[in-house]
Design a protein around this motif. Structure first.
Motif, PDB file in Angstrom:
ATOM      1  N   TYR A 106     -89.885-114.295  46.748  1.00 48.52           N
ATOM      2  CA  TYR A 106     -90.179-114.016  45.339  1.00 48.52           C
ATOM      3  C   TYR A 106     -89.734-112.601  44.964  1.00 48.52           C
ATOM      4  N   LEU A 107     -90.036-111.633  45.816  1.00 46.43           N
ATOM      5  CA  LEU A 107     -89.667-110.249  45.522  1.00 46.43           C
ATOM      6  C   LEU A 107     -88.151-110.086  45.451  1.00 46.43           C
ATOM      7  N   SER A 108     -87.442-110.709  46.375  1.00 54.77           N
ATOM      8  CA  SER A 108     -85.986-110.566  46.391  1.00 54.77           C
ATOM      9  C   SER A 108     -85.344-111.197  45.160  1.00 54.77           C
ATOM     10  N   SER A 109     -86.011-112.177  44.557  1.00 59.44           N
ATOM     11  CA  SER A 109     -85.426-112.858  43.400  1.00 59.44           C
ATOM     12  C   SER A 109     -85.307-111.950  42.185  1.00 59.44           C
ATOM     13  N   VAL A 110     -86.116-110.874  42.125  1.00 58.97           N
ATOM     14  CA  VAL A 110     -86.043-109.966  40.977  1.00 58.97           C
ATOM     15  C   VAL A 110     -85.381-108.641  41.330  1.00 58.97           C
TER      16      VAL A 110
END
Length: 385
Positions: A106-110
Motif C-alpha cells: 500500500y505504501l509503495s503504491s503512493v
C-alpha cells in the motif's frame, strides 16, 4: 480529521483533531481507539494504555482505515491473496505473506512510480469525448435545486461562468492537478494541523460536499432514477453534449439508462436537434447480492462510438443476455405508468411484438424488484412521458 475553530475578536484559533470519518454518523463511527481496544479485547481480557500504544502500528492503522473510513472491508486480506498469487507466478511457490508486506504494498503504491500515484497524476475529474461527458458520480444531487449542480462549478473559482462544458472541464481538471501536486509537496499536516497539501480535493470527495462530480447522484431517495433539471439539460445541449456517463453509485444488475424528457425546440414543434438525450449509470458492483463478492455472473459493456451512439451488451445474473443501442431503442430508460422503469432489452430471438425487456423498481433505496415484460405488455402499461 482536523476541524479549525477561529474566534476573530480574540485572534484565537483552536484546532480540534477528531478521530474517525466525519461523514459517518457519530453513533456508528468507529474511531482508531475503538478499533484498537476491540482488537485488544479479543486477544486479552484487559485493555491498558500501554497495550493500546503498542497496538497503534501502521499495520493496524491501515486495517482500521480500510475497514472503517474507506468502505473497503476485507481489502487487507484480498491484497494478501493477490500478493501470494503474484509470488506464486514469479517463483513457482506460494509463501505466506506477512502483514508488513501487505502494508508495504500500500505504501509503495503512493510513492514515486507507484501505481496509485501514477493513476492520480494521469487521472481527471471529468472528461469529454464523442459528445459524452464522463464523470465519476454525477452532476446533480437527486432532486436538489439545479443551482447546486456540479456542472460549471470549480472549487477555487466559485463565481466564474464558463462558456462551454469543455471549458469548465478543463478548469476543473486544472484545479484537480494543482491539488494533487500540492499533496505531493506536503502530504502531511503542518505543525499546528491547519493545512496539508491537497486538502481541498479531499473535501471535494466527502459525501456532504455540494456540487461535486465525485459525489453526485442521479437518484431519488427511493433509489429510483431522476432525469436532469431542464436547465442543466439545456446547458449540456448548447455545448453539444448528448449524454452523461457515470459510475460510483451501484444500481442493479446492469447499466441504468435515464432518458431525458425532450422539449420542443421551436414554435412549429420541431424537436431540438442533437438535444441532450440521457444519463447512463454504469456501476453494477451489487449486480447479485446473493453471490460471493456481490457481482455473481453478471457483466456488461457500454461502448461509445465516435458518432455518439452507444451499444450495450451483457449478461444478467440469471444468465440471460441483454443487447440494445442508444438512442436506437425507444423503450430502454423510460418510466412506465405503473412506476417501474425499463432497464434493458433482452437479446433473445423473438418476434417484434414478443421481444422482451427487463423492468425494475427500487424501494427504500436498496430493494430491487425485477420483471420481464414483452413489448406488447409495455404498450399496455404505457410510458409516463
Amino acid at each position: 480529521m482536523c476541524v479549525l475553530h477561529c474566534f476573530p475578536s480574540s485572534f484565537l484559533c483552536l484546532t480540534e483533531i477528531l478521530e474517525g470519518p466525519v461523514w459517518v454518523p457519530k453513533s456508528k463511527r468507529v474511531t482508531l481507539t475503538d478499533f484498537l481496544a476491540a482488537q485488544q479485547q479479543s486477544e486479552t481480557q484487559t485493555v491498558t494504555d500501554e497495550a493500546l500504544d503498542a497496538a497503534n502500528t501502521k499495520v493496524n492503522r491501515l486495517k482500521w482505515m480500510l475497514e472503517h473510513t474507506m468502505g473497503a472491508q476485507g481489502d487487507f486480506e484480498r491484497r494478501r491473496v493477490e500478493l501470494q498469487s503474484r509470488q506464486a507466478t514469479t517463483s513457482n511457490e506460494e509463501k505466506e505473506v506477512a502483514d508488513e508486506a501487505v502494508l508495504a504494498s500500500y505504501l509503495s503504491s503512493v510513492q514515486e512510480g507507484g501505481v496509485l500515484r501514477e493513476y492520480l497524476l494521469h487521472g481527471s475529474l471529468a472528461f469529454v469525448a464523442h459528445q459524452t461527458l464522463f464523470v465519476h458520480g454525477g452532476i446533480i444531487d437527486g432532486t436538489a435545486d439545479s443551482s447546486l449542480s456540479a456542472l460549471g462549478r470549480v472549487p477555487d473559482e466559485p463565481t466564474r461562468r464558463f462558456d462551454s462544458v469543455s471549458e469548465w472541464v478543463d478548469s476543473l481538471n486544472t484545479w484537480y492537478r494543482r491539488e494533487v501536486q500540492a499533496w505531493l509537496q506536503q502530504p502531511t499536516w503542518n505543525a499546528d494541523h491547519t493545512s496539508r497539501g491537497g486538502n481541498e480535493l479531499l473535501k471535494y470527495v466527502l459525501p456532504d460536499y455540494s456540487g461535486s462530480v465525485v459525489m453526485g447522484r442521479h437518484l431519488l431517495s427511493s433509489g429510483m432514477p431522476t432525469p436532469l433539471p431542464a436547465e442543466i439539460a439545456r446547458l449540456l445541449t448548447e455545448s453539444g453534449i448528448r449524454r452523461v456517463i457515470v459510475g460510483h453509485t451501484p444500481h442493479g444488475n446492469c447499466p441504468t439508462v435515464i432518458k431525458q424528457p425532450q422539449v420542443s425546440g421551436s414554435d412549429d414543434g420541431d424537436d431540438v436537434i442533437e438535444a441532450f438525450q440521457d444519463v447512463i449509470m454504469c456501476d453494477t458492483s451489487y449486480s447479485d447480492p446473493r453471490a460471493s463478492g456481490n457481482r455473481g455472473g453478471a457483466a456488461s459493456e457500454v461502448v461509445v462510438e465516435p458518432s455518439g451512439h452507444v451499444h450495450v451488451n451483457g449478461v444478467l445474473e440469471d444468465g440471460r443476455h441483454i443487447a440494445y443501442d442508444i438512442p436506437g431503442d425507444e423503450w430502454v430508460g423510460r418510466t412506465l405508468r405503473d412506476g417501474t422503469m425499463v432497464k434493458a432489452r433482452l437479446a433473445d430471438e423473438a418476434s417484434e411484438e414478443e421481444r422482451q425487456y427487463l423492468v425494475f423498481r427500487v424501494d427504500n433505496g436498496y430493494s430491487y424488484t425485477y420483471h420481464y415484460r414483452t413489448l406488447t405488455q409495455l404498450l399496455e402499461i404505457g410510458a409516463q412521458d
